[in-house]
Design a protein around this motif. Sequence first.
Motif, mmCIF file in Angstrom:
data_model
loop_
_atom_site.group_PDB
_atom_site.id
_atom_site.type_symbol
_atom_site.label_atom_id
_atom_site.label_comp_id
_atom_site.label_asym_id
_atom_site.label_seq_id
_atom_site.Cartn_x
_atom_site.Cartn_y
_atom_site.Cartn_z
ATOM 1 N N VAL A 102 12.456 16.013 -69.025
ATOM 2 C CA VAL A 102 11.307 16.855 -69.359
ATOM 3 C C VAL A 102 10.169 16.628 -68.374
ATOM 4 O O VAL A 102 9.545 17.577 -67.889
ATOM 5 N N TRP A 125 11.114 18.137 -64.970
ATOM 6 C CA TRP A 125 11.588 19.527 -65.017
ATOM 7 C C TRP A 125 13.033 19.649 -64.513
ATOM 8 O O TRP A 125 13.349 20.491 -63.675
ATOM 9 N N TYR A 168 15.546 21.214 -65.423
ATOM 10 C CA TYR A 168 15.959 22.338 -66.253
ATOM 11 C C TYR A 168 16.994 23.194 -65.520
ATOM 12 O O TYR A 168 17.014 23.248 -64.289
ATOM 13 N N ILE A 202 10.702 22.886 -77.151
ATOM 14 C CA ILE A 202 11.508 21.744 -76.720
ATOM 15 C C ILE A 202 12.025 21.026 -77.958
ATOM 16 O O ILE A 202 11.237 20.567 -78.793
ATOM 17 N N HIS A 242 14.182 17.897 -79.450
ATOM 18 C CA HIS A 242 14.678 16.534 -79.208
ATOM 19 C C HIS A 242 15.835 16.279 -80.171
ATOM 20 O O HIS A 242 15.682 16.406 -81.388
ATOM 21 N N ALA A 258 6.670 15.596 -73.144
ATOM 22 C CA ALA A 258 6.884 17.007 -73.470
ATOM 23 C C ALA A 258 5.553 17.736 -73.638
ATOM 24 O O ALA A 258 5.388 18.874 -73.173
ATOM 25 N N SER A 283 4.039 18.399 -70.315
ATOM 26 C CA SER A 283 4.947 18.989 -69.333
ATOM 27 C C SER A 283 4.475 20.321 -68.757
ATOM 28 O O SER A 283 5.004 20.754 -67.735
#
Length: 776
Positions: free
Chosen positions: A371, A374, A376, A388, A390, A428, A431
């Motif tokens: 996170v 990034w 992703y 997001i 978890h 997060a 972020s």
Amino acid sequence: MKLSIKLIGIGLLSLWLLSVIYQTWIVHQRSNVWRNQNHNDFISPAIFYHESSSAKDDKLAETLSKLETLENMHVKDEKMMKSLQEQLAEDKQEIESLTENLKNIMSEFTSDKKDLGAESRKKDTKLNELTQQLQSKQWELNELAKVKVEGQYKSNIADAPGGTGDEGLPSSESSATTTESLFKTGEICSLFPSPSFTASSMWLEHLPTIITSSWNPDMPKKLMGLESDDKIRHLLTNVLTPARLRRGISHLPTGAYSHSHDSVQNVMHIIEERIKDPQHNPPLRVAVFGGSLTLGRNCIPNSRKGADRECSWVHRFELLMNQFANKMMKNDGDCNGDAGSENGDFNTTCIVKVYNVGIGGTDSVVGSSMVKYWMYPDGLKEIGPDVIIHNYSTNDSLPPHDMEEDADTYTVVSNRIRATIQEFIRNALRSKPCSKHLPLIVTVDDYLGPQSKDLLGELSFSTVMTQLAKWYDFAAISYGDTVRDVVYENINDRTFFNQNDVHYGISAHQTIAWSVGFAALELVSNYCDDEYRQRKERLTKSLLQDGIGTSDDKQGLEEEIPRHQFFLPPLLSSGLTLGNITSDFNKAHDEAVDVAAEGQIICGDMETIDNNTTDSVKEKDHNPCPIAWISVPGIFGGLQINRFMEDQKSFKKGWRVEDNLADGWRNKVGWVAEAPDSTFSLSFRNLTKSIKTVSILYLRSYGEKWEGSRVNVTLATGGTGKKRFEMEKDKDKIFLTSGDISGNHNQTTSLTLLEEFVLPKAVPEGDLLNIKFDMI
């Protein structure tokens, strides 16, 4: 005080006088006896035989003189005693007089107090009457304002296109189209009963649609019988009732902090825009981070695949949300849960796109770095997720391999979970510093066991998760709490639990999807209820200020309520006490204000292509790293790894991609060394951002293949840039830092771990960074 001193003095003098009188009386008695005896010739003349008559006379005279003196003293003492007694009588009389006066004063005070109490009661009664009159008037004004507000919005709803409820959600008679509402057509809350509704009531009302929306068309045909409508109906009707599903909601955002209400509001706005204009608005982007359970391992019976994504609860949740929305809105299209391809060509019939970025053997530590930096997949790298999730509860609940035998499992595991989850949550929330809205954070606990030696240890994650959810005000959902009592009553029943493995089957994955879906509905219910009351208060206040009947329709009711500057509460740890909590909270507020005021958040620009106009546009670059990836089958696999290494390599010997997935889930995709002297280096030229930290994710495992494996990592910069870094002269190179990474441990499991190298000085944008890896 004066009286007390007098009495004490009198008492002491009396004692002294009594002593003198007693002694005087003794002398008198003795004198009388002597005289009587003398006059009666009782004493023999022989006693005075040797004494002269003159001596006798002198002694007698001296004795008589002493007696006379004592008698005089006695007379004086009697006079003094009498005087003291008279003084005592006077003091007593004075005390009696003072006592009487005090009684009179107390009597007068009591009488005055009664009078004052009666007067006070009269005033209180009058004040209460006036207060009631004021409240009555205020209530009348509020009622007039409410009539004004509701009349205006009823008119707006009736006049608006589609305001008759033909849009289809919800289709019941209790829909917002027949209920007075403060929400305009198109707002998500206008699609539900207003002013409030419950998830339980909506769930039961639309249960038939939920059942059909839970069907998974992506399952192999031979397994379709395992999740037929009859089985789904039985579970939802007889076991997983709304009352049970409510058990799984550990916490939902309350708006306590700036990020909580705002992030929920942003989610609702994205869905609203998607429903109104799906051609030009992307779906809600949800990223789910987790381990092998997130990937759906063992969801399909007897499967050896590392990931059964199409069977996982993540995919089933996406199906449930999109299929239910389409059925309720009566859309002809069917996205089957596929909200679009990874390159952003979204299917317009879906409102949610869920990205499963789970990686087997990872925990919150790895997820936190993913996170933060990034890591992703395509489709998220440019803008980041809106939500997001978890989902590391199982791997986070694993007791450390080096835990002492007599250690308390619950305490050890709880402390580690508290530290790692907080790091994930804080990363997060940080972020997207360049975005107007922070992502909505959700934790999904899917763990039931078996990993700890006692039940309290198995409950560690659920307990800590709930504690932290309330501390940071994020959403927390627990599949474990939903079915825990059912599982513990018969742990041999494998419907929701596998006592021999942390992985479980289809029914459990589907139940997790329902738990998350039910919590999402409750989240909407809470949001709409809060929004309704806030809007009503604002409009009522506005009407009262402007005057009843003179105000036009108020605009901007749907606008955000001004929020405080974003801040993170203090880190919840053992060092936090009642003595320092207030100062720590104040410090957190001050730091947030300082960051905003001093402009410490620096956001770059990146050039993108507008899908609507094909024009080049500037957008904020939220990604903190110029380069970030993690090997994940199906997302960043063997092909992508090879391509990356070829693009960035400076030198390579004995390293290659291992992508032997056909052998089963035990073999992971990655970059591996083939020999003890293997080496390679990567040169990153013309950096698009300055680099201060380099994070490396690696696999640590067990067995002969991994025994003694260790790699040395060296980071350097400099060089002329005209040749391969290894060929540059040493005087042109600048050593930064180095360290070793071990690939072996004594646990019978494989874990993905993180190693960070913090550079002594940041490598500036446009410069070169070289990283060399040598097996040792």
